[in-house]
Enzyme design. Structure first.
Site, PDB file in Angstrom:
ATOM      1  N   HIS A   1     -11.006   3.359  -0.128  1.00 36.68           N
ATOM      2  CA  HIS A   1     -11.762   2.259  -0.503  1.00 36.68           C
ATOM      3  C   HIS A   1     -11.884   1.249   0.491  1.00 36.68           C
ATOM      4  O   HIS A   1     -11.266   1.644   1.694  1.00 36.68           O
ATOM      5  CB  HIS A   1     -11.213   1.814  -1.813  1.00 36.68           C
ATOM      6  CG  HIS A   1      -9.864   1.378  -1.989  1.00 36.68           C
ATOM      7  ND1 HIS A   1      -9.250   0.559  -0.998  1.00 36.68           N
ATOM      8  CD2 HIS A   1      -8.963   1.985  -2.508  1.00 36.68           C
ATOM      9  CE1 HIS A   1      -7.951   0.382  -1.139  1.00 36.68           C
ATOM     10  NE2 HIS A   1      -7.711   1.272  -2.180  1.00 36.68           N
TER      11      HIS A   1
ATOM     12  N   HIS B   1      -8.456   0.601   2.558  1.00 43.16           N
ATOM     13  CA  HIS B   1      -8.156   1.426   3.669  1.00 43.16           C
ATOM     14  C   HIS B   1      -9.199   1.181   4.745  1.00 43.16           C
ATOM     15  O   HIS B   1      -8.658   1.262   5.989  1.00 43.16           O
ATOM     16  CB  HIS B   1      -8.541   2.815   3.125  1.00 43.16           C
ATOM     17  CG  HIS B   1      -7.861   3.449   1.923  1.00 43.16           C
ATOM     18  ND1 HIS B   1      -8.174   3.542   0.652  1.00 43.16           N
ATOM     19  CD2 HIS B   1      -6.265   3.533   1.874  1.00 43.16           C
ATOM     20  CE1 HIS B   1      -7.111   3.843  -0.051  1.00 43.16           C
ATOM     21  NE2 HIS B   1      -5.901   3.677   0.626  1.00 43.16           N
TER      22      HIS B   1
ATOM     23  N   GLY C   1      -1.412  -2.260   4.029  1.00 45.21           N
ATOM     24  CA  GLY C   1      -1.743  -3.310   3.575  1.00 45.21           C
ATOM     25  C   GLY C   1      -0.845  -4.064   2.522  1.00 45.21           C
ATOM     26  O   GLY C   1       0.134  -3.651   2.105  1.00 45.21           O
ATOM     27  N   GLN C   2      -1.041  -5.444   2.924  1.00 43.35           N
ATOM     28  CA  GLN C   2      -0.050  -6.357   2.072  1.00 43.35           C
ATOM     29  C   GLN C   2      -0.091  -6.111   0.681  1.00 43.35           C
ATOM     30  O   GLN C   2       1.027  -6.561   0.017  1.00 43.35           O
ATOM     31  CB  GLN C   2      -0.574  -7.946   2.493  1.00 43.35           C
ATOM     32  CG  GLN C   2       0.082  -9.061   1.693  1.00 43.35           C
ATOM     33  CD  GLN C   2       1.672  -8.951   2.169  1.00 43.35           C
ATOM     34  OE1 GLN C   2       1.908  -8.601   3.031  1.00 43.35           O
ATOM     35  NE2 GLN C   2       2.415  -9.468   1.329  1.00 43.35           N
TER      36      GLN C   2
ATOM     37  N   GLN D   1       6.578  -1.630  -0.288  1.00 44.16           N
ATOM     38  CA  GLN D   1       6.247  -0.729   0.581  1.00 44.16           C
ATOM     39  C   GLN D   1       6.402  -1.063   2.071  1.00 44.16           C
ATOM     40  O   GLN D   1       6.988  -0.588   2.977  1.00 44.16           O
ATOM     41  CB  GLN D   1       4.811   0.215   0.398  1.00 44.16           C
ATOM     42  CG  GLN D   1       4.580   1.122   1.434  1.00 44.16           C
ATOM     43  CD  GLN D   1       3.439   1.942   0.921  1.00 44.16           C
ATOM     44  OE1 GLN D   1       3.685   2.860   0.130  1.00 44.16           O
ATOM     45  NE2 GLN D   1       2.403   1.643   1.358  1.00 44.16           N
TER      46      GLN D   1
ATOM     47  N   ARG E   1      -6.300   3.163  -7.977  1.00 39.14           N
ATOM     48  CA  ARG E   1      -6.105   3.149  -9.528  1.00 39.14           C
ATOM     49  C   ARG E   1      -7.145   2.386 -10.392  1.00 39.14           C
ATOM     50  O   ARG E   1      -7.246   2.498 -11.290  1.00 39.14           O
ATOM     51  CB  ARG E   1      -4.687   2.429  -9.945  1.00 39.14           C
ATOM     52  CG  ARG E   1      -3.465   3.422  -9.486  1.00 39.14           C
ATOM     53  CD  ARG E   1      -2.363   2.735  -9.557  1.00 39.14           C
ATOM     54  NE  ARG E   1      -1.308   3.329  -9.010  1.00 39.14           N
ATOM     55  CZ  ARG E   1      -0.801   4.362  -9.277  1.00 39.14           C
ATOM     56  NH1 ARG E   1      -0.906   5.150 -10.285  1.00 39.14           N
ATOM     57  NH2 ARG E   1      -0.045   5.108  -8.528  1.00 39.14           N
TER      58      ARG E   1
HETATM   59  O1  PAF Z   1       0.183   3.400   0.641  1.00 35.98           O
HETATM   60  C1  PAF Z   1      -0.058   4.645   0.392  1.00 35.98           C
HETATM   61  O2  PAF Z   1      -1.226   5.212   0.412  1.00 35.98           O
HETATM   62  C2  PAF Z   1       0.881   5.577   0.468  1.00 35.98           C
HETATM   63  O3  PAF Z   1       2.077   5.209  -0.227  1.00 35.98           O
HETATM   64  C3  PAF Z   1       1.286   6.093   1.886  1.00 35.98           C
HETATM   65  C4  PAF Z   1       1.720   4.862   2.821  1.00 35.98           C
HETATM   66  C5  PAF Z   1       0.040   6.851   2.590  1.00 35.98           C
HETATM   67  C6  PAF Z   1       2.402   7.230   1.819  1.00 35.98           C
HETATM   68  O4  PAF Z   1       2.242   8.080   1.205  1.00 35.98           O
END
Ligand code: PAF
Length: 284
Positions: A34, A37, A147-148, A153, A187
């Site tokens: 989307h 990304h 992404g923030q 993560q 999602r």
């Molecule tokens: O954020 C995501 O889409 C996933 O967690 C990633 C960083 C690609 C790892 O699979």
């Protein structure tokens, strides 16, 4: 643009790019691309000589089998989009290329992964840390883009990059939002039109807390209460958590000082869990 399925082929391209002293930008994804990304890809295109995007729905980061099964997959559509954005390579390995039979090595980033998303999704960050380690090792990027929206993560990946000595610089891009303000996420497709519209309450709640902070509120529990009350007033939403934490250590903060501080929250709409955050005291 070349689509690479084999890890060996990705290794040899990465080796060649290093020999040629090309700056490699890497955007790891699970596909279902989307605008969030694509913003990372655009940034990578601007900053790097070569752009590599991985598409791999990583099974080890799903603690819920049905979540993994219903994760949207459409490599053809994703590849067509990435070609428009002048991506050089897509790395789209099969599961056995990444996790061959007998695979038994996992990366655990301790401490950072127990709370927040980690407590709602046990094992999730072990899966993320493991796949990122494998991908960084395979692609050997100079810069990697995240992404923030996925603030925890980001903290986990920054920590692992430092701890394991990767030479990759982590670039974090502000959250891209739908017109309503809802953070972009694969999602969102799982929400009903009404849920999707009402889910904007999450960012509205966070923004309200941020405004209170700007007006001088430094008490974390008061800010958390604002978020709780706002999301709680939406009948379609069920709050999972709201927390005020240090951006890097993710330690809870009671009184906010000068440090970069996150207000992070997660809420359910039906059985779809959405997360979002705002950053206070952004430095740059
Ligand atoms: O954020 C995501 O889409 C996933 O967690 C990633 C960083 C690609 C790892 O699979």
């Amino acid at each position: 643009m070349e689509i690479i399925n084999r890890r060996q082929r990705m290794f040899s391209i990465a080796r060649k790019l290093r020999r040629e002293a090309k700056t490699v930008g890497f955007v790891p994804t699970m596909g279902a691309l989307h605008d969030g990304h694509l913003t990372l890809v655009r940034e990578a295109r601007q900053m790097c000589d070569v752009v590599i995007v991985s598409i791999f729905v990583n099974p080890t980061q799903f603690n819920d089998q049905s979540d993994l099964e219903r994760y949207p997959r459409d490599l053809t559509a994703d590849a067509a989009l990435l070609a428009e954005y002048e991506v050089d390579y897509i790395f789209a390995p099969e599961q056995h290329e990444i996790y061959p039979e007998g695979f038994s090595t996992f990366v655990n980033v301790e401490g950072l992964t127990d709370s927040l998303e980690g407590s709602s999704r046990p094992g999730h960050f072990r899966g993320v840390a493991t796949i990122i380690t494998i991908l960084f090792n395979t692609v050997r990027p100079d810069l990697a883009f995240f992404g923030q929206k996925d603030a925890q993560q980001v903290a986990v990946i920054r920590r692992l990059t430092t701890d394991l000595g990767f030479e990759t610089e982590i670039i974090v891009i502000p959250t891209v939002r739908e017109d309503s303000g809802l953070a972009m996420s694969s999602r969102n497709e799982l929400l009903s039109p009404e849920q999707r519209q009402k889910a904007a309450v999450i960012i509205e709640a966070l923004r309200e807390a941020k405004i209170a902070f700007k007006k001088g509120e430094r008490n974390a529990s008061s800010l958390a209460q604002i978020v709780k009350a706002h999301i709680g007033a939406e009948p379609l939403a069920r709050l999972d958590y709201v927390a005020i934490v240090d951006r890097d250590s993710l330690e809870p903060i009671e009184k906010i000082g000068d440090e970069e501080t996150l207000i992070v929250t997660a809420a359910y709409f039906g059985d779809v869990r959405l997360i979002d955050n705002v950053l206070l005291n952004r430095k740059q």
